[in-house]
Motif scaffolding. Structure first.
Motif, PDB file in Angstrom:
ATOM      1  N   LEU A  36      32.483  31.810  29.706  1.00  0.00           N
ATOM      2  CA  LEU A  36      32.712  30.751  30.689  1.00  0.00           C
ATOM      3  C   LEU A  36      32.101  31.190  32.005  1.00  0.00           C
ATOM      4  O   LEU A  36      31.862  32.378  32.241  1.00  0.00           O
ATOM      5  CB  LEU A  36      34.214  30.507  30.873  1.00  0.00           C
ATOM      6  CG  LEU A  36      34.981  29.879  29.697  1.00  0.00           C
ATOM      7  CD1 LEU A  36      36.473  29.860  29.996  1.00  0.00           C
ATOM      8  CD2 LEU A  36      34.466  28.470  29.408  1.00  0.00           C
ATOM      9  N   PRO A  37      31.833  30.248  32.918  1.00  0.00           N
ATOM     10  CA  PRO A  37      31.295  30.627  34.235  1.00  0.00           C
ATOM     11  C   PRO A  37      32.288  31.495  34.997  1.00  0.00           C
ATOM     12  O   PRO A  37      33.507  31.428  34.773  1.00  0.00           O
ATOM     13  CB  PRO A  37      31.086  29.273  34.937  1.00  0.00           C
ATOM     14  CG  PRO A  37      31.089  28.253  33.849  1.00  0.00           C
ATOM     15  CD  PRO A  37      31.961  28.784  32.771  1.00  0.00           C
ATOM     16  N   ALA A  38      31.759  32.329  35.922  1.00  0.00           N
ATOM     17  CA  ALA A  38      32.620  33.154  36.782  1.00  0.00           C
ATOM     18  C   ALA A  38      33.417  32.230  37.715  1.00  0.00           C
ATOM     19  O   ALA A  38      32.932  31.186  38.142  1.00  0.00           O
ATOM     20  CB  ALA A  38      31.754  34.096  37.601  1.00  0.00           C
ATOM     21  N   PRO A  39      34.680  32.589  38.023  1.00  0.00           N
ATOM     22  CA  PRO A  39      35.398  33.792  37.571  1.00  0.00           C
ATOM     23  C   PRO A  39      36.206  33.577  36.300  1.00  0.00           C
ATOM     24  O   PRO A  39      36.923  34.470  35.883  1.00  0.00           O
ATOM     25  CB  PRO A  39      36.325  34.074  38.752  1.00  0.00           C
ATOM     26  CG  PRO A  39      36.697  32.708  39.246  1.00  0.00           C
ATOM     27  CD  PRO A  39      35.445  31.863  39.065  1.00  0.00           C
ATOM     28  N   LEU A  40      36.088  32.366  35.689  1.00  0.00           N
ATOM     29  CA  LEU A  40      36.896  32.088  34.506  1.00  0.00           C
ATOM     30  C   LEU A  40      36.531  33.031  33.359  1.00  0.00           C
ATOM     31  O   LEU A  40      37.404  33.467  32.605  1.00  0.00           O
ATOM     32  CB  LEU A  40      36.699  30.631  34.071  1.00  0.00           C
ATOM     33  CG  LEU A  40      37.176  29.567  35.069  1.00  0.00           C
ATOM     34  CD1 LEU A  40      36.877  28.171  34.536  1.00  0.00           C
ATOM     35  CD2 LEU A  40      38.669  29.730  35.340  1.00  0.00           C
ATOM     36  N   GLY A  41      35.239  33.360  33.243  1.00  0.00           N
ATOM     37  CA  GLY A  41      34.826  34.264  32.181  1.00  0.00           C
ATOM     38  C   GLY A  41      35.456  35.639  32.332  1.00  0.00           C
ATOM     39  O   GLY A  41      35.928  36.237  31.358  1.00  0.00           O
ATOM     40  N   GLU A  42      35.470  36.156  33.573  1.00  0.00           N
ATOM     41  CA  GLU A  42      36.085  37.465  33.821  1.00  0.00           C
ATOM     42  C   GLU A  42      37.587  37.433  33.552  1.00  0.00           C
ATOM     43  O   GLU A  42      38.154  38.389  33.004  1.00  0.00           O
ATOM     44  CB  GLU A  42      35.805  37.906  35.253  1.00  0.00           C
ATOM     45  CG  GLU A  42      34.386  38.371  35.508  1.00  0.00           C
ATOM     46  CD  GLU A  42      33.404  37.232  35.723  1.00  0.00           C
ATOM     47  OE1 GLU A  42      32.225  37.505  35.979  1.00  0.00           O
ATOM     48  OE2 GLU A  42      33.822  36.061  35.643  1.00  0.00           O
ATOM     49  N   LEU A  43      38.241  36.352  33.910  1.00  0.00           N
ATOM     50  CA  LEU A  43      39.682  36.242  33.661  1.00  0.00           C
ATOM     51  C   LEU A  43      39.974  36.248  32.164  1.00  0.00           C
ATOM     52  O   LEU A  43      40.954  36.855  31.715  1.00  0.00           O
ATOM     53  CB  LEU A  43      40.229  34.979  34.312  1.00  0.00           C
ATOM     54  CG  LEU A  43      40.256  34.981  35.848  1.00  0.00           C
ATOM     55  CD1 LEU A  43      40.656  33.602  36.376  1.00  0.00           C
ATOM     56  CD2 LEU A  43      41.221  36.042  36.369  1.00  0.00           C
ATOM     57  N   ARG A  44      39.117  35.583  31.402  1.00  0.00           N
ATOM     58  CA  ARG A  44      39.299  35.585  29.944  1.00  0.00           C
ATOM     59  C   ARG A  44      39.067  36.983  29.370  1.00  0.00           C
ATOM     60  O   ARG A  44      39.765  37.414  28.445  1.00  0.00           O
ATOM     61  CB  ARG A  44      38.348  34.586  29.287  1.00  0.00           C
ATOM     62  CG  ARG A  44      38.777  33.139  29.448  1.00  0.00           C
ATOM     63  CD  ARG A  44      37.743  32.202  28.866  1.00  0.00           C
ATOM     64  NE  ARG A  44      37.637  32.350  27.434  1.00  0.00           N
ATOM     65  CZ  ARG A  44      38.339  31.643  26.531  1.00  0.00           C
ATOM     66  NH1 ARG A  44      39.219  30.742  26.962  1.00  0.00           N
ATOM     67  NH2 ARG A  44      38.187  31.829  25.245  1.00  0.00           N
ATOM     68  N   GLU A  45      38.095  37.717  29.922  1.00  0.00           N
ATOM     69  CA  GLU A  45      37.862  39.084  29.464  1.00  0.00           C
ATOM     70  C   GLU A  45      39.073  39.968  29.744  1.00  0.00           C
ATOM     71  O   GLU A  45      39.472  40.782  28.903  1.00  0.00           O
ATOM     72  CB  GLU A  45      36.625  39.669  30.152  1.00  0.00           C
ATOM     73  CG  GLU A  45      35.313  39.121  29.640  1.00  0.00           C
ATOM     74  CD  GLU A  45      34.127  39.840  30.251  1.00  0.00           C
ATOM     75  OE1 GLU A  45      34.238  41.039  30.579  1.00  0.00           O
ATOM     76  OE2 GLU A  45      33.071  39.197  30.416  1.00  0.00           O
ATOM     77  N   ILE A  46      39.642  39.838  30.947  1.00  0.00           N
ATOM     78  CA  ILE A  46      40.825  40.629  31.292  1.00  0.00           C
ATOM     79  C   ILE A  46      41.968  40.318  30.338  1.00  0.00           C
ATOM     80  O   ILE A  46      42.655  41.219  29.829  1.00  0.00           O
ATOM     81  CB  ILE A  46      41.247  40.352  32.751  1.00  0.00           C
ATOM     82  CG1 ILE A  46      40.182  40.888  33.718  1.00  0.00           C
ATOM     83  CG2 ILE A  46      42.606  40.987  33.049  1.00  0.00           C
ATOM     84  CD1 ILE A  46      40.404  40.448  35.157  1.00  0.00           C
ATOM     85  N   ALA A  47      42.174  39.020  30.063  1.00  0.00           N
ATOM     86  CA  ALA A  47      43.274  38.622  29.178  1.00  0.00           C
ATOM     87  C   ALA A  47      43.061  39.149  27.760  1.00  0.00           C
ATOM     88  O   ALA A  47      43.999  39.658  27.127  1.00  0.00           O
ATOM     89  CB  ALA A  47      43.399  37.097  29.170  1.00  0.00           C
ATOM     90  N   ALA A  48      41.836  39.047  27.253  1.00  0.00           N
ATOM     91  CA  ALA A  48      41.563  39.516  25.892  1.00  0.00           C
ATOM     92  C   ALA A  48      41.746  41.021  25.782  1.00  0.00           C
ATOM     93  O   ALA A  48      42.355  41.524  24.820  1.00  0.00           O
ATOM     94  CB  ALA A  48      40.142  39.114  25.480  1.00  0.00           C
ATOM     95  N   LEU A  49      41.228  41.757  26.774  1.00  0.00           N
ATOM     96  CA  LEU A  49      41.376  43.209  26.749  1.00  0.00           C
ATOM     97  C   LEU A  49      42.839  43.602  26.906  1.00  0.00           C
ATOM     98  O   LEU A  49      43.326  44.512  26.210  1.00  0.00           O
ATOM     99  CB  LEU A  49      40.528  43.838  27.849  1.00  0.00           C
ATOM    100  CG  LEU A  49      40.587  45.360  27.998  1.00  0.00           C
ATOM    101  CD1 LEU A  49      40.266  46.060  26.689  1.00  0.00           C
ATOM    102  CD2 LEU A  49      39.643  45.827  29.104  1.00  0.00           C
TER     103      LEU A  49
END
Length: 411
Positions: free
Chosen positions: A67-80
């Motif tokens: 997803l576009p930033a910052p939604l993509g980074e938030l999804r990465e944090i949640a998945a990790l």
């Protein structure tokens, strides 16, 4: 002691980041500690959710939809974070040790607080400065400032912070992070991998057309490495030392531009590009090089962060010449363990390299001093001891009930 490491990426991918991680985890395992590692979404999709690579147990995070930033980074944090939580249930760590960039630290912090586990956050470079160095960010931009603020926020909340050099430590102290909270765990060398000076492979040298005055760079081709300045220095170097040649081993974002620059050089025939080689083959190319050159450009990233490659070269008893940026000055004593030249200055590079090639009388003693420095101060088998008192303090405080999030350890 059970340590759960949280990583951006890891083996079997190959980078300075993964090699440092490998050295840390192997050294900890040699001490009898139990270690495991969770890698983030940037490892990419993997065939196995769990795998053992080079004796290390890795648990992989499934990359979320982009997803576009910052939604993509938030999804990465949640998945990790979800994967860290799952692994923590099985592994039962005493301490979570998260390694930069900040996304991994944020994911680890959420799990650590929910599970009442202490968190050590380790910074290898500031993410915002690395983006500038890689050409994907701009110093002072809104994104740059936001990333720096997020890093500071995380450091205030981690129970302890590790950095790889004094430059990063000083910057954090200037941001208001308590000095007592920060340890320096410098880049080191696994002497089991880089402990024996390589023999010159005459067959390979003949195949590549290399003589007896070879300047080399082995690493990644990023703009901040200054390889364009090194190529620009070659005409003056060849004018002073007609047999001088440049060997470039590796690849990266600047490779096409560097190849084009070399092709247009009046001494193009003295410049050899090898491309990337398997890590197991790297020693063969170290053995062909007389002087390893590291012409990093002068910028915030290179002033604050110490590189790994010069240490590997010193361990291999290679002669090292490097620009006088802050990261190099932490590793190299000019005229003693290596040579420093003015950054961003092809003429200075050529003069320094020509001087080294013209007089080799001090080379044997310099090689011994550089190797002794690595053995005494940058050997992973001893470097790893820097973590132990921090781990022990945090783990014991948790066991006896005196550890609390936001305790004085967090000041």
């Amino acid at each position: 002691m059970r340590i759960l490491h949280v990583l951006d990426h890891g083996l079997p991918l190959q980078s300075g980041y993964t090699f440092r991680t490998r050295a840390i985890l192997h050294a900890q395992m040699a001490r009898g500690w139990q270690v495991a590692a969770v890698t983030g979404a940037r490892q990419g999709a993997t065939a196995l959710a769990e795998e053992t690579v080079d004796g290390i147990d890795f648990f992989r995070t499934t990359p979320p939809r982009k997803l576009p930033a910052p939604l993509g980074e938030l999804r990465e944090i949640a998945a990790l974070g979800s994967q860290i939580d799952t692994v923590a249930t099985r592994f039962r760590p005493d301490v979570i040790h998260a390694h930069s960039p900040v996304l991994g630290g944020l994911a680890a912090l959420g799990v650590a607080r929910r599970r009442r586990l202490p968190l050590l956050y380790e910074i290898r470079a500031f993410w915002e400065d690395a983006a500038v160095g890689n050409g994907t960010g701009t110093e002072g931009s809104a994104r740059y400032r936001a990333t720096a603020a997020l890093e500071t926020w995380l450091c205030r909340r981690a129970d302890a912070v590790a950095v790889i050099c004094e430059g990063l430590r000083g910057d954090l102290i200037a941001r208001g992070i308590a000095p007592a909270k920060i340890i320096v765990s410098p880049n080191g060398v696994d002497l089991g991998l880089f402990g024996t000076p390589p023999e010159r492979d005459s067959g390979l040298a003949t195949e590549l057309g290399l003589g007896d005055e070879v300047i080399g760079f082995i690493g990644s081709f990023y703009d901040y490495e200054g390889l364009d300045d090194l190529i620009a220095a070659m005409p003056a170097l060849v004018a002073a030392r007609p047999r001088a040649q440049l060997l470039l081993v590796g690849g990266g974002p600047m490779e096409a531009a560097l190849r084009a620059q070399a092709a247009a050089s009046p001494v193009s025939t003295a410049i050899r590009f090898i491309g990337r080689v398997p890590h197991a083959e790297v020693e063969r190319y170290y053995g062909l090089v007389d002087v390893l050159a590291y012409p990093r450009k002068h910028m915030r990233l290179t002033d604050l962060v110490t590189p790994l490659k010069p240490l590997e070269a010193m361990a291999q008893e290679r002669i090292v010449a490097a620009s006088d940026v802050g990261g190099h000055r932490e590793l190299i004593r000019d005229g003693d363990t290596g040579t420093l030249f003015r950054a961003d200055d092809p003429a200075a590079i050529a003069a320094a390299l020509a001087g080294l090639l013209a007089d080799r009388s001090e080379w044997p003693a310099r090689r011994r001093r550089a190797r002794a420095f690595v053995e005494a101060e940058r050997n992973w088998s001893s470097n790893i001891a820097r973590y132990e008192p921090v781990y022990q303090t945090l783990a014991h405080a948790r066991q006896d009930g005196t550890w609390q999030p936001h305790s004085p350890l967090n000041a």
